[in-house]
Each structure stands twice: as C-alpha cells, then as structure tokens.
Design a protein around this motif. Structure first.
Motif, mmCIF file in Angstrom:
data_model
loop_
_atom_site.group_PDB
_atom_site.id
_atom_site.type_symbol
_atom_site.label_atom_id
_atom_site.label_comp_id
_atom_site.label_asym_id
_atom_site.label_seq_id
_atom_site.Cartn_x
_atom_site.Cartn_y
_atom_site.Cartn_z
ATOM 1 N N ASP A 182 59.452 45.821 -14.842
ATOM 2 C CA ASP A 182 59.976 46.775 -15.811
ATOM 3 C C ASP A 182 60.967 46.034 -16.709
ATOM 4 O OD1 ASP A 182 60.949 48.887 -17.252
ATOM 5 O OD2 ASP A 182 61.126 50.234 -15.518
ATOM 6 N N VAL A 183 60.433 45.424 -17.765
ATOM 7 C CA VAL A 183 61.242 44.556 -18.620
ATOM 8 C C VAL A 183 62.381 45.331 -19.271
ATOM 9 C CG1 VAL A 183 61.197 43.024 -20.637
ATOM 10 C CG2 VAL A 183 59.257 43.049 -19.029
ATOM 11 N N GLY B 275 74.434 39.313 -19.145
ATOM 12 C CA GLY B 275 73.234 38.488 -19.262
ATOM 13 C C GLY B 275 72.635 38.047 -17.956
ATOM 14 N N GLU B 276 73.259 38.385 -16.836
ATOM 15 C CA GLU B 276 72.721 37.993 -15.537
ATOM 16 C C GLU B 276 71.701 39.025 -15.042
ATOM 17 O OE1 GLU B 276 73.241 35.287 -13.864
ATOM 18 O OE2 GLU B 276 74.750 34.446 -15.227
ATOM 19 N N ILE B 277 70.587 38.527 -14.524
ATOM 20 C CA ILE B 277 69.573 39.411 -13.917
ATOM 21 C C ILE B 277 69.866 39.488 -12.427
ATOM 22 C CG2 ILE B 277 67.126 39.761 -13.455
ATOM 23 C CD1 ILE B 277 66.514 38.289 -16.037
ATOM 24 N N VAL B 278 70.370 40.638 -12.000
ATOM 25 C CA VAL B 278 70.755 40.810 -10.601
ATOM 26 C C VAL B 278 69.565 41.319 -9.772
ATOM 27 C CG1 VAL B 278 72.306 41.997 -9.017
ATOM 28 C CG2 VAL B 278 73.133 41.261 -11.277
ATOM 29 N N THR B 279 68.862 42.285 -10.310
ATOM 30 C CA THR B 279 67.743 42.896 -9.588
ATOM 31 C C THR B 279 66.520 42.940 -10.494
ATOM 32 O OG1 THR B 279 69.279 44.299 -8.361
ATOM 33 C CG2 THR B 279 66.954 44.917 -8.304
ATOM 34 N N VAL B 280 65.383 42.580 -9.973
ATOM 35 C CA VAL B 280 64.129 42.667 -10.719
ATOM 36 C C VAL B 280 63.541 44.057 -10.496
ATOM 37 C CG1 VAL B 280 61.803 41.752 -11.019
ATOM 38 C CG2 VAL B 280 63.712 40.210 -10.503
ATOM 39 N N ARG B 281 63.486 44.827 -11.553
ATOM 40 C CA ARG B 281 62.924 46.182 -11.477
ATOM 41 C C ARG B 281 61.420 46.140 -11.720
ATOM 42 N NH1 ARG B 281 66.803 48.895 -8.845
ATOM 43 N NH2 ARG B 281 68.846 48.604 -9.856
#
Length: 369
Positions: free
Chosen positions: A168-169, A181-187
């Motif tokens: 889910d971009v 700007g940090e990606i903590v969780t990939v949805r």
C-alpha cells in the motif's frame, strides 16, 4: 371475413366502453388480448365470440354478471357453450353464466401432477395471508443459515489489510512523512473475500399459486441477511421486487407486492420473461457470476425454444444455476415435461422445494457443498 367480425369491427369500441361504464375493470392489456384472440381465431358465431370475451375480459363470476347482459345488448343472445375445437382461444372449462357449474376460472392451472401450464394473461392483485408461527421460526433459521450457504468470491478491489501481495504505497508514504522520511512499517493491500451475488427468479403463475407466498417469504429472508441479492417475479411478465422486500416485517413486505406483481396466478411465459431479463444490460450484470436460483415448476406455455436459450445463457453467466420446483418433492417425479426436459442440461442442480421447510433443507445442502 364473417358478418360477425364485420359487426365486431364496428361495435367493439362501444362494447368495451359500455363494459367500463357498467363498472367492469377492463385494462388496456386485457382489451388487446381480446382483440388478438378475435383476430387469431375468427369467431364462428355469437356464442364463440361470447366465450372469447369471457376468457379474456373477465376474471370471476362477478365480472360475468356485468359482462353477460352487456354482451347481449351489443351482439344478441350468446346461446350455449360452443363445442371445443383445436383452434379454440382457450382450453378452460367455463360454466355458463347463471348456471350451477363450478366457479368461473379464467386460467387453466396445472395441478399436483404438473402436466399443464396456465394460459391466462389477465391482471390480478394477489392476496398473501400472514405468515404462521411455524413459518416465522423457519425464516429465523433461514436467515442464520443463508450467510454460510452462499459461496464466497475474492473482491476485485484491493483493500488495506494486515497481509497481502501488494504494498500500500499511499499509506506507506503518508506514514513516512510523519516519521521524517523513515519507513517504519510496510503496509499491504489484499483482495478480501465477500459473498457472491444471489439472483432469485420466482414463478408466480397460476400453477404455482400454492407455493408463491412461501417463495416470496424465502426471498424476504435472503434480502434481509445477505449483502447482494436481487429478486424478480415472472408469470406473463418480469417484475423486479427487490426494494419492496427490504421492509423489515415479512408480512408487510410480501403484502406490498400485491400492488406491484400484476401477473400473479395467471399465465406462464417462462421463456419470454427470462429473455426480457437478459435483454436488459443492467439485469445481465446482476446475473454475471451470481448464484442463480429459479423457483418454478418449469411448465412452459407454447414454444420451449426461448426458455431453453434463456436458461442456457443464464447458466453461462452465473456461477451456478439451481432450479427448485415443488414437483421434485415427489420421489416419483421425472423432468419429462417439454420445458424441464429442454433446460435440464443447463441446470446444475434440480431439487424439490414446496415450502419454507424444504427450502431450509436445500439451503443446508448448499452450505454443505
């Protein structure tokens, strides 16, 4: 052209107008049927014309009490019932007006043996009695069982989910902005499962008079507990009844159909009714991928070619095509009538349903499958 037909051409409008003035309700559709019957048969005499009018313009003995003296004023004494011939306009046994015969019947109705289809195209307003306590108990069981009986299908739309093959971009980007700007969780996104659409086609013709109320109550239960259901009735025409059946109270919902379903307890034209359904692009969408259930005895009037073609296309459009008939409740039943033998190859399941309890048994079988 006989002298009688010439007289009819000159007097028919005045005759029909006089019937209305005398209080006999003669809708335009019934007048059209009367004129077509005259054109098709060519009345031999006044008696023959009398019974053509009686079969097409009246629906009960009260109507005959208005029709008979009005006919006599315009066309003279009708005389006795003419002998039945191959080209007679109907096959109904109609007692002479004022006689001691059985009550007038405008339609020949197939009985328990299921060997005859109804021929009447009259308009009528059916009256459905209240549901019994036993019916209400079975309806409660149906509402509980139907949810698990309808097949599931993957939705075409992707929804946010905990797991799934698609990232889910949009959600990932929104959350990364909050985290500098940090990606903590990939949805992720997936295609959740949902119930297939259910399409109910209910026969309300004269040969199904004893079962129509139970079938409509079953449809009310389906509309109330399933996500996507469409309900149509057919006799001599097609009628969409989904919206009236959304009322919460079953007696109120089914009772309101008396103002909408005007071909109940009349003729049987399964093929043309189903073709009318398939000719509407919106209705075809309702059938695509759906669980299609036809509740009918399959007693078609006339040519079975349209019925065969329509049922074949419904079978190809839908996920499965179930045909529920009260005749199949008899263990000795065999689908040997012209209509059922023509469509049997397109039907996935042929089962016996005559009331709510047998409908509940078939729903249980469907859930097990």
């Amino acid at each position: 052209m006989t002298d009688l037909v010439v007289r009819l051409r000159d007097h028919v409008q005045g005759f029909l107008r006089d019937l209305r003035d005398q209080g006999l309700r003669v809708p335009v559709a019934r007048q059209r049927t009367f004129l077509r019957a005259i054109e098709a048969t060519g009345p031999r005499d006044a008696a023959h014309l009398y019974w053509i009018g009686a079969a097409t313009l009246t629906t009960c003995r009260d109507d005959l009490e208005v029709y008979s003296p009005t006919f006599e004023r315009w066309f003279g004494q009708a005389g006795a019932l003419p002998a039945r011939e191959e080209d007679s306009p109907a096959e109904d046994d109609v007692p002479a007006p004022g006689g001691d015969g059985a009550p007038f019947a405008a339609a020949s109705v197939g009985g328990q043996a299921g060997l005859a289809a109804s021929h009447s195209e009259r308009e009528s307003r059916p009256v459905f009695g209240p549901a019994s306590q036993d019916d209400r108990a079975v309806l409660a069981l149906l509402r509980r069982e139907l949810r698990g009986a309808v097949p599931m299908v993957r939705s075409r739309r992707r929804r946010p989910g905990r797991r799934g093959p698609w990232i889910d971009v949009a959600r990932v980007c929104r959350e990364s902005w909050r985290n500098h700007g940090e990606i903590v969780t990939v949805r992720r996104r997936n295609r959740p499962r949902r119930q297939r659409r259910v399409l109910l086609l209910i026969d309300v013709s004269g040969s199904m008079k004893e079962h129509s109320a139970a079938y409509l109550r079953f449809a009310h239960a389906a509309v109330g507990c399933l996500d996507r259901v469409e309900v149509f009735t057919f006799g001599t025409r097609l009628t969409r009844v989904t919206e009236p059946l959304r009322a919460r109270e079953v007696d109120l919902a089914v009772g309101s159909l008396s103002e909408i379903v005007l071909d109940a307890e009349g003729g049987t034209r399964i093929g043309p009714s189903l073709q009318e359904f398939l000719a509407n692009a919106r209705y075809v969408t309702m059938a695509r991928g759906a669980l299609v259930i036809v509740l009918s005895d399959g007693l078609e009037r006339g040519d079975c070619g349209p019925m065969r073609a329509a049922v074949r296309r419904l079978s190809l459009l839908g996920h499965r095509l179930l045909w529920w008939t009260p005749l199949a409740c008899d263990p000795a039943y065999r689908p040997v009538t012209r209509g059922m033998s023509a469509v049997l190859g397109s039907v996935d399941t042929l089962a016996g349903v005559r009331d709510l309890r047998t409908a509940y048994e078939q729903v249980q079988n469907l859930a097990r499958e």
